[in-house]
Design a protein around this motif. Sequence first.
Motif, PDB file in Angstrom:
ATOM      1  N   SER A  50      32.852  46.851  55.641  1.00 42.02           N
ATOM      2  CA  SER A  50      33.656  45.702  56.041  1.00 42.02           C
ATOM      3  C   SER A  50      33.218  44.434  55.315  1.00 42.02           C
ATOM      4  O   SER A  50      34.042  43.554  55.019  1.00 42.02           O
ATOM      5  CB  SER A  50      33.578  45.494  57.553  1.00 42.02           C
ATOM      6  N   THR A  51      31.935  44.333  54.978  1.00 37.19           N
ATOM      7  CA  THR A  51      31.461  43.169  54.236  1.00 37.19           C
ATOM      8  C   THR A  51      31.995  43.182  52.813  1.00 37.19           C
ATOM      9  O   THR A  51      32.421  42.146  52.292  1.00 37.19           O
ATOM     10  CB  THR A  51      29.920  43.132  54.233  1.00 37.19           C
ATOM     11  N   GLU A  52      31.999  44.351  52.187  1.00 38.47           N
ATOM     12  CA  GLU A  52      32.575  44.416  50.839  1.00 38.47           C
ATOM     13  C   GLU A  52      34.076  44.147  50.872  1.00 38.47           C
ATOM     14  O   GLU A  52      34.604  43.463  49.984  1.00 38.47           O
ATOM     15  CB  GLU A  52      32.308  45.775  50.189  1.00 38.47           C
ATOM     16  N   ALA A  53      34.757  44.648  51.870  1.00 43.20           N
ATOM     17  CA  ALA A  53      36.194  44.374  51.989  1.00 43.20           C
ATOM     18  C   ALA A  53      36.456  42.877  52.137  1.00 43.20           C
ATOM     19  O   ALA A  53      37.417  42.343  51.563  1.00 43.20           O
ATOM     20  CB  ALA A  53      36.766  45.134  53.184  1.00 43.20           C
ATOM     21  N   LEU A  54      35.603  42.191  52.876  1.00 43.08           N
ATOM     22  CA  LEU A  54      35.740  40.749  53.041  1.00 43.08           C
ATOM     23  C   LEU A  54      35.526  40.026  51.717  1.00 43.08           C
ATOM     24  O   LEU A  54      36.304  39.134  51.337  1.00 43.08           O
ATOM     25  CB  LEU A  54      34.724  40.266  54.078  1.00 43.08           C
ATOM     26  N   LEU A  55      34.492  40.408  50.995  1.00 41.05           N
ATOM     27  CA  LEU A  55      34.240  39.810  49.681  1.00 41.05           C
ATOM     28  C   LEU A  55      35.417  40.033  48.733  1.00 41.05           C
ATOM     29  O   LEU A  55      35.851  39.115  48.025  1.00 41.05           O
ATOM     30  CB  LEU A  55      32.972  40.417  49.066  1.00 41.05           C
ATOM     31  N   ARG A  56      35.934  41.241  48.729  1.00 45.89           N
ATOM     32  CA  ARG A  56      37.054  41.551  47.847  1.00 45.89           C
ATOM     33  C   ARG A  56      38.288  40.717  48.189  1.00 45.89           C
ATOM     34  O   ARG A  56      38.997  40.266  47.282  1.00 45.89           O
ATOM     35  CB  ARG A  56      37.384  43.048  47.929  1.00 45.89           C
ATOM     36  N   ARG A  57      38.539  40.518  49.449  1.00 47.48           N
ATOM     37  CA  ARG A  57      39.699  39.714  49.839  1.00 47.48           C
ATOM     38  C   ARG A  57      39.549  38.278  49.337  1.00 47.48           C
ATOM     39  O   ARG A  57      40.499  37.696  48.798  1.00 47.48           O
ATOM     40  CB  ARG A  57      39.867  39.733  51.363  1.00 47.48           C
ATOM     41  N   PHE A  58      38.370  37.715  49.483  1.00 48.17           N
ATOM     42  CA  PHE A  58      38.122  36.363  48.979  1.00 48.17           C
ATOM     43  C   PHE A  58      38.361  36.289  47.469  1.00 48.17           C
ATOM     44  O   PHE A  58      39.006  35.356  46.970  1.00 48.17           O
ATOM     45  CB  PHE A  58      36.679  35.948  49.279  1.00 48.17           C
ATOM     46  N   ILE A  59      37.807  37.257  46.740  1.00 47.84           N
ATOM     47  CA  ILE A  59      37.909  37.244  45.272  1.00 47.84           C
ATOM     48  C   ILE A  59      39.352  37.437  44.818  1.00 47.84           C
ATOM     49  O   ILE A  59      39.833  36.735  43.915  1.00 47.84           O
ATOM     50  CB  ILE A  59      37.003  38.334  44.667  1.00 47.84           C
ATOM     51  N   GLU A  60      40.039  38.373  45.429  1.00 47.55           N
ATOM     52  CA  GLU A  60      41.425  38.648  45.045  1.00 47.55           C
ATOM     53  C   GLU A  60      42.328  37.444  45.284  1.00 47.55           C
ATOM     54  O   GLU A  60      43.255  37.184  44.504  1.00 47.55           O
ATOM     55  CB  GLU A  60      41.934  39.872  45.803  1.00 47.55           C
ATOM     56  N   GLU A  61      42.054  36.682  46.342  1.00 47.21           N
ATOM     57  CA  GLU A  61      42.856  35.488  46.614  1.00 47.21           C
ATOM     58  C   GLU A  61      42.544  34.372  45.631  1.00 47.21           C
ATOM     59  O   GLU A  61      43.445  33.649  45.176  1.00 47.21           O
ATOM     60  CB  GLU A  61      42.596  35.008  48.045  1.00 47.21           C
ATOM     61  N   ALA A  62      41.272  34.212  45.275  1.00 48.39           N
ATOM     62  CA  ALA A  62      40.867  33.105  44.405  1.00 48.39           C
ATOM     63  C   ALA A  62      41.051  33.417  42.925  1.00 48.39           C
ATOM     64  O   ALA A  62      41.377  32.524  42.126  1.00 48.39           O
ATOM     65  CB  ALA A  62      39.407  32.752  44.679  1.00 48.39           C
ATOM     66  N   PHE A  63      40.838  34.680  42.539  1.00 50.77           N
ATOM     67  CA  PHE A  63      40.863  35.077  41.127  1.00 50.77           C
ATOM     68  C   PHE A  63      41.625  36.397  40.994  1.00 50.77           C
ATOM     69  O   PHE A  63      41.029  37.458  40.764  1.00 50.77           O
ATOM     70  CB  PHE A  63      39.439  35.215  40.585  1.00 50.77           C
ATOM     71  N   PRO A  64      42.932  36.364  41.122  1.00 52.49           N
ATOM     72  CA  PRO A  64      43.725  37.608  41.165  1.00 52.49           C
ATOM     73  C   PRO A  64      43.675  38.431  39.883  1.00 52.49           C
ATOM     74  O   PRO A  64      44.017  39.623  39.922  1.00 52.49           O
ATOM     75  CB  PRO A  64      45.146  37.104  41.445  1.00 52.49           C
ATOM     76  N   ASN A  65      43.249  37.835  38.776  1.00 55.44           N
ATOM     77  CA  ASN A  65      43.205  38.574  37.515  1.00 55.44           C
ATOM     78  C   ASN A  65      41.813  39.093  37.169  1.00 55.44           C
ATOM     79  O   ASN A  65      41.631  39.693  36.105  1.00 55.44           O
ATOM     80  CB  ASN A  65      43.721  37.695  36.374  1.00 55.44           C
TER      81      ASN A  65
ATOM     82  N   LYS B 228      32.333  29.505  44.056  1.00 58.11           N
ATOM     83  CA  LYS B 228      32.999  30.433  44.980  1.00 58.11           C
ATOM     84  C   LYS B 228      32.065  31.577  45.353  1.00 58.11           C
ATOM     85  O   LYS B 228      32.049  32.031  46.504  1.00 58.11           O
ATOM     86  CB  LYS B 228      34.267  30.985  44.334  1.00 58.11           C
ATOM     87  N   ALA B 229      31.290  32.071  44.397  1.00 58.85           N
ATOM     88  CA  ALA B 229      30.397  33.198  44.660  1.00 58.85           C
ATOM     89  C   ALA B 229      29.368  32.847  45.730  1.00 58.85           C
ATOM     90  O   ALA B 229      29.077  33.661  46.611  1.00 58.85           O
ATOM     91  CB  ALA B 229      29.700  33.629  43.373  1.00 58.85           C
ATOM     92  N   VAL B 230      28.809  31.649  45.671  1.00 58.64           N
ATOM     93  CA  VAL B 230      27.846  31.222  46.682  1.00 58.64           C
ATOM     94  C   VAL B 230      28.511  31.164  48.048  1.00 58.64           C
ATOM     95  O   VAL B 230      27.976  31.654  49.051  1.00 58.64           O
ATOM     96  CB  VAL B 230      27.229  29.859  46.313  1.00 58.64           C
ATOM     97  N   ARG B 231      29.699  30.583  48.096  1.00 56.23           N
ATOM     98  CA  ARG B 231      30.421  30.476  49.366  1.00 56.23           C
ATOM     99  C   ARG B 231      30.779  31.855  49.906  1.00 56.23           C
ATOM    100  O   ARG B 231      30.590  32.151  51.091  1.00 56.23           O
ATOM    101  CB  ARG B 231      31.684  29.648  49.184  1.00 56.23           C
ATOM    102  N   PHE B 232      31.298  32.725  49.032  1.00 57.03           N
ATOM    103  CA  PHE B 232      31.685  34.065  49.468  1.00 57.03           C
ATOM    104  C   PHE B 232      30.472  34.841  49.986  1.00 57.03           C
ATOM    105  O   PHE B 232      30.553  35.536  51.011  1.00 57.03           O
ATOM    106  CB  PHE B 232      32.321  34.840  48.315  1.00 57.03           C
TER     107      PHE B 232
END
Length: 265
Positions: free
Chosen positions: A50-65, A12-16
């Motif tokens: 905006s790039t960090e916000a995008l990364l955070r959205r991806f992470i929060e959706e995939a790994f909410p904890n 996921k990190a590579v994709r994000f």
Amino acid sequence: MSSEQISNRLEKAVRFARVAGRHTLEYFQRDNYQIETKQDATPVTIADKSTEALLRRFIEEAFPNDAILGEELPTREGESGFRWILDPIDGTKSFVHGVPLYGTLVAVEFEGKAVVGVIYIPALDECVYAMKGGGAWYVRGEGGVPQRARVSNCATLRDALVLTTDEKTFHETQRETSWARLLQSAKLTRTWGDCYGYLLVATGRADCMIDPEMSVWDSAALQPVIEEAGGVFSGWNGAREFSTGDAIATNPALYPEVRSHLNQN
């Protein structure tokens, strides 16, 4: 922590990182943003935020904890033991001047240890990534085939290409004599800096990268990449950590000589 948990986060990190890095290209070498100055006198733009916000959205959706620490936005607490450490544009000064040597950094830490690292250079479409115990891998281009990333076998500074981000930081940290010794000893020195320099070390195109001043979001992704490429990543004090506030990245043969030059009185 299982290897499956780590490999899932690496994938996921590579994709994000790739998607977020490509987002920065919507602003790179364009005039559609303004440059602000942070309290530490470093620049920041809407592209960073905006790039960090995008990364955070991806992470929060995939790994909410999972927890999240980023350079630009508030810390997010988590309960899983995993923490993502983000630098959306490492090398904002390069970015705002239209220089393509900036990158997007994504790291995953577990209980204080960096276990995943991704360095993606959007404008050059170069990526190197690693997970603890899984090797480091280099890909160029969207459809490129991953190749094993390995540090150089250069054994002495007189044959070495040594990189740093900004010579000025040696003066600001009262470490200018350390840089002067390296200048005298190295075959070649350049300021191909920020995370791109560490990518060059991980892929054997440069032999050593040093910085006298680093934040955790600058360095967390670098440690697993350099180590899994067969290199050494440490602070100037020799601690094999990413949170010492400075950094050395090189191959094992050069490491003792580099440290001796940096730590002489």
